[in-house]
Design a protein around this motif. Structure first.
Motif, PDB file in Angstrom:
ATOM      1  N   TYR A  22       0.840  -1.208   0.000  1.00 36.84           N
ATOM      2  CA  TYR A  22       0.000   0.000   0.000  1.00 36.84           C
ATOM      3  C   TYR A  22       0.870   1.252   0.000  1.00 36.84           C
ATOM      4  CZ  TYR A  22      -4.185  -2.791   0.952  1.00 36.84           C
ATOM      5  OH  TYR A  22      -5.227  -3.682   0.868  1.00 36.84           O
ATOM      6  N   GLU A  23       1.918   1.232   0.840  1.00 34.32           N
ATOM      7  CA  GLU A  23       2.814   2.388   0.916  1.00 34.32           C
ATOM      8  C   GLU A  23       3.530   2.619  -0.407  1.00 34.32           C
ATOM      9  OE1 GLU A  23       2.166   1.136   5.144  1.00 34.32           O
ATOM     10  OE2 GLU A  23       2.502   0.088   3.255  1.00 34.32           O
ATOM     11  N   GLN A  24       4.052   1.544  -1.005  1.00 30.47           N
ATOM     12  CA  GLN A  24       4.796   1.680  -2.262  1.00 30.47           C
ATOM     13  C   GLN A  24       3.906   2.241  -3.370  1.00 30.47           C
ATOM     14  OE1 GLN A  24       8.014   1.487  -2.535  1.00 30.47           O
ATOM     15  NE2 GLN A  24       8.235   0.773  -0.409  1.00 30.47           N
ATOM     16  N   ALA A  25       2.652   1.794  -3.414  1.00 30.40           N
ATOM     17  CA  ALA A  25       1.718   2.300  -4.434  1.00 30.40           C
ATOM     18  C   ALA A  25       1.483   3.796  -4.257  1.00 30.40           C
ATOM     19  CB  ALA A  25       0.395   1.536  -4.340  1.00 30.40           C
ATOM     20  N   LEU A  26       1.408   4.242  -2.995  1.00 30.71           N
ATOM     21  CA  LEU A  26       1.194   5.672  -2.730  1.00 30.71           C
ATOM     22  C   LEU A  26       2.451   6.488  -3.027  1.00 30.71           C
ATOM     23  CD1 LEU A  26      -0.891   5.366   0.546  1.00 30.71           C
ATOM     24  CD2 LEU A  26      -1.711   6.249  -1.646  1.00 30.71           C
ATOM     25  N   TYR A  27       3.634   5.935  -2.710  1.00 29.99           N
ATOM     26  CA  TYR A  27       4.881   6.637  -3.043  1.00 29.99           C
ATOM     27  C   TYR A  27       4.975   6.870  -4.556  1.00 29.99           C
ATOM     28  CZ  TYR A  27       6.654   5.617   1.687  1.00 29.99           C
ATOM     29  OH  TYR A  27       6.832   5.542   3.046  1.00 29.99           O
ATOM     30  N   LYS A  28       4.564   5.865  -5.331  1.00 31.24           N
ATOM     31  CA  LYS A  28       4.617   5.976  -6.790  1.00 31.24           C
ATOM     32  C   LYS A  28       3.670   7.068  -7.311  1.00 31.24           C
ATOM     33  CE  LYS A  28       6.140   1.270  -7.718  1.00 31.24           C
ATOM     34  NZ  LYS A  28       5.744  -0.099  -8.139  1.00 31.24           N
ATOM     35  N   LYS A  29       2.616   7.344  -6.552  1.00 36.70           N
ATOM     36  CA  LYS A  29       1.674   8.398  -6.926  1.00 36.70           C
ATOM     37  C   LYS A  29       2.138   9.785  -6.473  1.00 36.70           C
ATOM     38  CE  LYS A  29      -2.468   5.485  -6.933  1.00 36.70           C
ATOM     39  NZ  LYS A  29      -3.758   5.197  -6.266  1.00 36.70           N
ATOM     40  N   GLY A  30       3.271   9.815  -5.772  1.00 37.40           N
ATOM     41  CA  GLY A  30       3.829  11.106  -5.361  1.00 37.40           C
ATOM     42  C   GLY A  30       3.620  11.470  -3.901  1.00 37.40           C
ATOM     43  N   TYR A  31       2.910  10.633  -3.146  1.00 40.50           N
ATOM     44  CA  TYR A  31       2.752  10.899  -1.713  1.00 40.50           C
ATOM     45  C   TYR A  31       4.066  10.624  -0.990  1.00 40.50           C
ATOM     46  CZ  TYR A  31      -2.270  10.950  -2.647  1.00 40.50           C
ATOM     47  OH  TYR A  31      -3.517  11.253  -3.134  1.00 40.50           O
ATOM     48  N   LYS A  32       4.371  11.459  -0.013  1.00 39.35           N
ATOM     49  CA  LYS A  32       5.646  11.312   0.693  1.00 39.35           C
ATOM     50  C   LYS A  32       5.487  11.015   2.177  1.00 39.35           C
ATOM     51  CE  LYS A  32       8.581  14.084  -2.352  1.00 39.35           C
ATOM     52  NZ  LYS A  32       7.656  14.150  -3.475  1.00 39.35           N
ATOM     53  N   LEU A  33       4.503  11.646   2.816  1.00 41.70           N
ATOM     54  CA  LEU A  33       4.301  11.472   4.251  1.00 41.70           C
ATOM     55  C   LEU A  33       3.013  10.679   4.483  1.00 41.70           C
ATOM     56  CD1 LEU A  33       5.282  15.050   5.478  1.00 41.70           C
ATOM     57  CD2 LEU A  33       6.677  12.973   5.573  1.00 41.70           C
ATOM     58  N   ILE A  34       3.176   9.371   4.596  1.00 41.51           N
ATOM     59  CA  ILE A  34       2.032   8.468   4.757  1.00 41.51           C
ATOM     60  C   ILE A  34       1.916   8.073   6.220  1.00 41.51           C
ATOM     61  CG2 ILE A  34       1.056   6.232   4.092  1.00 41.51           C
ATOM     62  CD1 ILE A  34       2.885   6.518   1.512  1.00 41.51           C
ATOM     63  N   ALA A  35       0.770   8.365   6.810  1.00 44.36           N
ATOM     64  CA  ALA A  35       0.554   8.032   8.220  1.00 44.36           C
ATOM     65  C   ALA A  35      -0.331   6.800   8.347  1.00 44.36           C
ATOM     66  CB  ALA A  35      -0.089   9.200   8.968  1.00 44.36           C
ATOM     67  N   GLY A  36       0.155   5.804   9.076  1.00 48.33           N
ATOM     68  CA  GLY A  36      -0.681   4.675   9.466  1.00 48.33           C
ATOM     69  C   GLY A  36      -1.415   5.061  10.737  1.00 48.33           C
ATOM     70  N   SER A  46      -2.357  -6.051   9.717  1.00 44.99           N
ATOM     71  CA  SER A  46      -1.542  -7.178   9.242  1.00 44.99           C
ATOM     72  C   SER A  46      -1.237  -7.069   7.749  1.00 44.99           C
ATOM     73  CB  SER A  46      -2.254  -8.508   9.530  1.00 44.99           C
ATOM     74  OG  SER A  46      -3.505  -8.553   8.893  1.00 44.99           O
ATOM     75  N   LYS A  47      -1.639  -5.930   7.144  1.00 46.49           N
ATOM     76  CA  LYS A  47      -1.424  -5.744   5.705  1.00 46.49           C
ATOM     77  C   LYS A  47      -0.568  -4.535   5.364  1.00 46.49           C
ATOM     78  CE  LYS A  47      -5.915  -7.796   4.546  1.00 46.49           C
ATOM     79  NZ  LYS A  47      -7.259  -7.508   4.010  1.00 46.49           N
ATOM     80  N   SER A  48      -0.390  -3.625   6.312  1.00 44.01           N
ATOM     81  CA  SER A  48       0.357  -2.386   6.057  1.00 44.01           C
ATOM     82  C   SER A  48       1.351  -2.145   7.191  1.00 44.01           C
ATOM     83  CB  SER A  48      -0.616  -1.204   5.958  1.00 44.01           C
ATOM     84  OG  SER A  48       0.021   0.016   6.296  1.00 44.01           O
ATOM     85  N   VAL A  49       2.603  -1.874   6.835  1.00 45.06           N
ATOM     86  CA  VAL A  49       3.612  -1.631   7.879  1.00 45.06           C
ATOM     87  C   VAL A  49       3.300  -0.366   8.675  1.00 45.06           C
ATOM     88  CG1 VAL A  49       5.508  -2.892   6.786  1.00 45.06           C
ATOM     89  CG2 VAL A  49       5.171  -0.486   6.223  1.00 45.06           C
ATOM     90  N   SER A  50       2.723   0.628   8.017  1.00 41.18           N
ATOM     91  CA  SER A  50       2.410   1.877   8.710  1.00 41.18           C
ATOM     92  C   SER A  50       1.319   1.663   9.753  1.00 41.18           C
ATOM     93  CB  SER A  50       1.960   2.950   7.711  1.00 41.18           C
ATOM     94  OG  SER A  50       2.965   3.200   6.762  1.00 41.18           O
ATOM     95  N   ILE A  51       0.292   0.897   9.374  1.00 51.71           N
ATOM     96  CA  ILE A  51      -0.784   0.611  10.328  1.00 51.71           C
ATOM     97  C   ILE A  51      -0.281  -0.316  11.425  1.00 51.71           C
ATOM     98  CG2 ILE A  51      -3.086  -0.386  10.635  1.00 51.71           C
ATOM     99  CD1 ILE A  51      -3.764   0.469   7.789  1.00 51.71           C
ATOM    100  N   ALA A  52       0.520  -1.314  11.064  1.00 54.02           N
ATOM    101  CA  ALA A  52       1.085  -2.221  12.065  1.00 54.02           C
ATOM    102  C   ALA A  52       1.926  -1.447  13.075  1.00 54.02           C
ATOM    103  CB  ALA A  52       1.925  -3.304  11.392  1.00 54.02           C
ATOM    104  N   ALA A  53       2.710  -0.477  12.577  1.00 50.34           N
ATOM    105  CA  ALA A  53       3.535   0.343  13.472  1.00 50.34           C
ATOM    106  C   ALA A  53       2.660   1.132  14.438  1.00 50.34           C
ATOM    107  CB  ALA A  53       4.418   1.289  12.657  1.00 50.34           C
ATOM    108  N   SER A  54       1.560   1.692  13.929  1.00 49.80           N
ATOM    109  CA  SER A  54       0.674   2.460  14.808  1.00 49.80           C
ATOM    110  C   SER A  54      -0.032   1.545  15.798  1.00 49.80           C
ATOM    111  CB  SER A  54      -0.341   3.268  13.989  1.00 49.80           C
ATOM    112  OG  SER A  54      -1.180   2.438  13.226  1.00 49.80           O
ATOM    113  N   SER A  55      -0.343   0.329  15.369  1.00 51.94           N
ATOM    114  CA  SER A  55      -0.957  -0.662  16.257  1.00 51.94           C
ATOM    115  C   SER A  55      -0.031  -0.980  17.431  1.00 51.94           C
ATOM    116  CB  SER A  55      -1.260  -1.939  15.459  1.00 51.94           C
ATOM    117  OG  SER A  55      -1.626  -3.007  16.303  1.00 51.94           O
ATOM    118  N   ILE A  56       1.251  -1.142  17.145  1.00 49.10           N
ATOM    119  CA  ILE A  56       2.235  -1.464  18.189  1.00 49.10           C
ATOM    120  C   ILE A  56       2.432  -0.283  19.133  1.00 49.10           C
ATOM    121  CG2 ILE A  56       4.706  -1.918  18.563  1.00 49.10           C
ATOM    122  CD1 ILE A  56       4.458  -3.678  15.932  1.00 49.10           C
TER     123      ILE A  56
END
Length: 258
Positions: free
Chosen positions: A62-76, A188-198
């Protein structure tokens, strides 16, 4: 090879990364049982390392797809504590750098307490920004748990030092003017969300341990406010505290019964 002791070989193998390394090949030809055991252990560790790398890669899609669209600061964004009978609901928002690598990261419920603590430190060390939102029991009772959860998430986002340009949220949508993607089982599908979960889980657990010092008879440090048999028995015996959610059935029923 024969001139090297097993201990010396063990030490040297720790620096080997490539499966085609000549020293590793020599070890595979060594007939000593101790050396063969070391080779098998190296291969097992390598396979586990590769599996963690693949899992991490899968969780960055999910993050990689958003980076390719030009997003830089993605918050989980994720929360913990919707189900307990006591204590706050806690949300976290985490912006990870694009080159972050956190092997073993997953939904906070799927990893051990020790691993959560390790990852908590790694996340806080590498994150661009972390925000926390805490909504107490009395507000949960006033607005309901879903609205309290959304409040906690918005609070977490507003406490970030950097404004995200896209949100990845676990199973919810927020009424906030930032582009967002809601992902079912996102922790369990996104590292950003998993990081926020932890971050949210460790933060809330520490809060509940502190509350157990004020209310030792309830055992908050054991069950974190969830409705275990121990907790329900303590509620019947000692009554309700200000940390209990009076709108939740077992607590409400106790009030109504009295």
């Amino acid at each position: 090879m024969a001139e090297l002791t097993i201990k010396e070989i063990e030490k040297k193998l720790t620096s080997i990364q490539d499966e085609k390394d000549e020293f590793l090949k020599d070890c595979e030809q060594d007939t000593r049982k101790g050396v063969q055991a070391l080779v098998q252990r190296w291969k097992k560790n390598k396979a586990e390392e590769k599996a963690l790398e693949q899992q991490y890669k899968d969780m960055t899609q999910y993050e990689q797809a958003l980076y390719k669209k030009g997003y830089k600061l993605i918050a989980g964004v994720d929360e913990v504590g919707r189900g307990p009978l006591a204590g706050p609901v806690v949300a976290a928002a985490v912006i990870l750098p694009q080159d972050a690598y956190l092997p073993g990261i997953n939904d906070s419920k799927k990893i051990t307490e020790q691993k959560r603590e390790e990852l908590f430190k790694q996340i806080t060390d590498c994150a661009i920004s972390i925000g926390i939102g805490i909504i107490p029991a009395n507000v949960i009772d006033d607005v309901n748990i879903l609205q309290a959860t959304k409040q906690a998430m918005k609070k977490a986002l507003l406490s970030l030092s950097e404004k995200p340009d896209h949100l990845l949220i676990d199973a919810l949508e927020l009424p906030i003017e930032i582009p967002q993607t809601s992902i079912i089982k996102g922790d369990s599908k996104s590292v950003s969300i998993a990081a926020s979960s932890i971050i949210a889980k460790v933060t809330r657990d520490r809060l509940m341990v502190r509350l157990s010092n004020d209310y030792p008879q309830y055992g908050f440090e054991k069950h974190m406010g969830y409705g275990t048999a121990y907790h329900l028995e303590a509620l019947k015996k000692y009554g309700i505290t200000n940390e209990h959610r009076r709108s939740f059935a077992p607590v409400r029923e106790l009030i109504e019964y009295k």
